[in-house]
Design an enzyme around this catalytic site. Structure first.
Site, short mmCIF file in Angstrom:
data_model
loop_
_atom_site.label_atom_id
_atom_site.label_comp_id
_atom_site.label_asym_id
_atom_site.label_seq_id
_atom_site.Cartn_x
_atom_site.Cartn_y
_atom_site.Cartn_z
NE ARG A 103 -2.41 0.96 3.65
CZ ARG A 103 -3.15 1.39 4.66
NH1 ARG A 103 -4.46 1.39 4.56
NH2 ARG A 103 -2.59 1.80 5.77
CB THR A 107 -1.85 7.21 -3.22
OG1 THR A 107 -1.27 5.89 -3.31
CG2 THR A 107 -0.94 8.21 -3.91
CG ASP A 199 2.77 -2.12 9.18
OD1 ASP A 199 2.95 -3.32 8.87
OD2 ASP A 199 2.84 -1.19 8.36
CG ASP A 202 6.40 -2.59 9.91
OD1 ASP A 202 7.00 -3.13 8.95
OD2 ASP A 202 6.14 -1.38 9.97
C1 PRP Z 1 -1.13 -4.07 4.79
C2 PRP Z 1 -2.02 -5.25 5.05
C3 PRP Z 1 -2.89 -5.27 3.82
C4 PRP Z 1 -3.07 -3.80 3.53
C5 PRP Z 1 -4.41 -3.37 4.01
O1 PRP Z 1 -0.12 -4.38 3.93
O2 PRP Z 1 -1.31 -6.44 5.25
O3 PRP Z 1 -2.32 -5.94 2.72
O4 PRP Z 1 -2.04 -3.11 4.25
O5 PRP Z 1 -4.67 -2.07 3.66
P1 PRP Z 1 -5.80 -1.67 2.62
O6 PRP Z 1 -7.01 -2.46 2.94
O7 PRP Z 1 -5.98 -0.20 2.87
O8 PRP Z 1 -5.29 -1.94 1.23
P2 PRP Z 1 1.05 -3.34 3.55
O9 PRP Z 1 0.66 -2.55 2.35
O10 PRP Z 1 1.44 -2.56 4.77
O11 PRP Z 1 2.22 -4.27 3.06
P3 PRP Z 1 3.09 -5.36 3.86
O12 PRP Z 1 2.18 -6.50 4.22
O13 PRP Z 1 4.12 -5.73 2.87
O14 PRP Z 1 3.66 -4.69 5.09
N1 URA Z 2 -2.25 -2.22 7.25
C1 URA Z 2 -1.88 -2.64 8.49
O1 URA Z 2 -0.94 -3.43 8.64
N2 URA Z 2 -2.55 -2.14 9.54
C2 URA Z 2 -3.57 -1.29 9.43
O2 URA Z 2 -4.16 -0.89 10.46
C3 URA Z 2 -3.94 -0.87 8.14
C4 URA Z 2 -3.27 -1.36 7.07
#
Ligand code: PRP
Ligand code: URA
Length: 208
Positions: A103, A107, A199, A202
Site C-alpha cells: 500500500r 495515496t 502494522d 512490521d
Molecule cells: C497491509 C495489510 C494489507 C493492507 C491493508 O499491507 O497487510 O495488505 O495493508 O490495507 P488496505 O485495505 O488499505 O489496502 P502493507 O501494504 O502494509 O504491506 P506489507 O504486508 O508488505 O507490510
Molecule cells: N495495514 C496494516 O498493517 N494495519 C492497518 O491498520 C492498516 C493497514
C-alpha cells in the site's frame, strides 16, 4: 455490510493478545498462526463430503471424506504469509499462490509487484488471506488479479477489518464472502485501523 464475524471465544482471547502493543514478534507470529487455523476451521464448515468405505482393524465401515473442489490459499504479501501455516495444518493438501501488493504510504493505493498462482486456479476454491482489511484497496486488487486469471470461487479471510474495507469489497466483489475475527471502529487519517493492531507486516517480521 456483508461480513461473517467468527467470534469463537478462543479467537477473541487470542485476538486481544495480538492487539496488545506489548506482544513481541515471536508471540505475534504464533498467535496469528493459531487464529488463522481456528478461523479456517469455521470457514471450511460447509465443505462437501462424500461417502467412502474404510477398513478398520475390526470391520468395514461407511465413512465420509472431503469431496468437491480442491482448495487454494492465497496470501497477500507480506502480512498474509503469517496466516499460511495455520491453514496448512488443517488443509495440508491445499496449494498456495502468492500475490504481492503493498500500500503506497501517501495515496493508500495498492501497488502490485508479484503474482504466482497454481496452474489450476480456475478449478479451485480459493481463500485469500491478509490479517488487515483497511481501505479494502489491497483485497479488492488481489481478488481482481485472481478473477482476471479465471478464479471463480473466492473467499476472503482477514483478522481485523474496518467498516470501510468491508464495504469496498462488498461493492466491488459481492460474490466474495468475507470472514473476519473483528470489525473495528474506523480508519485513522493514515489509513490505519482503529483500534486495530498496528502494522501487521512490521509486527510479524520485526521491521519498522
Ligand atoms: C497491509 C495489510 C494489507 C493492507 C491493508 O499491507 O497487510 O495488505 O495493508 O490495507 P488496505 O485495505 O488499505 O489496502 P502493507 O501494504 O502494509 O504491506 P506489507 O504486508 O508488505 O507490510
Ligand atoms: N495495514 C496494516 O498493517 N494495519 C492497518 O491498520 C492498516 C493497514
Amino acid at each position: 455490510m456483508q461480513v461473517k464475524v467468527i467470534d469463537h471465544p478462543l479467537i477473541q482471547h487470542k485476538l486481544s493478545l495480538i492487539r496488545d502493543v506489548r506482544t513481541g514478534t515471536k508471540e505475534f507470529r504464533e498467535l496469528l498462526e493459531e487464529i488463522a487455523m481456528l478461523m479456517a476451521y469455521e470457514l471450511t464448515r460447509n465443505l462437501p463430503l462424500e461417502e467412502t468405505k474404510v477398513e478398520t482393524p475390526l470391520t468395514t465401515c461407511n465413512c465420509k471424506m472431503l469431496s468437491g473442489k480442491k482448495i487454494g490459499v492465497v496470501p497477500i504479501l507480506r502480512a498474509g504469509l503469517g496466516m499460511v501455516n495455520g491453514i496448512l495444518k488443517l488443509i495440508p493438501a491445499a496449494k498456495v499462490g502468492h500475490i504481492g501488493l503493498y500500500r503506497d504510504h501517501d495515496t493508500l493505493q495498492p501497488v502490485e509487484y508479484y503474482c504466482k498462482l497454481p496452474t489450476d486456479v480456475a478449478e479451485r476454491e480459493l481463500i485469500v488471506i491478509d490479517p488487515m482489511l483497511a481501505t479494502g484497496g489491497s483485497s479488492v486488487a488481489a481478488i481482481e488479479m485472481l478473477k482476471a486469471r479465471g478464479a471463480k470461487h473466492i473467499k476472503l479471510m482477514c483478522l481485523v477489518a474496518a467498516p470501510e474495507g468491508v464495504n469496498m469489497v462488498n461493492s466491488h466483489h459481492p460474490d466474495v464472502e468475507i470472514y473476519v475475527a473483528a470489525v473495528d471502529s474506523h480508519l485513522n487519517e493514515h489509513g490505519y485501523i482503529v483500534p486495530g493492531l498496528g502494522d501487521a507486516g512490521d509486527r510479524i517480521f520485526g521491521t519498522k
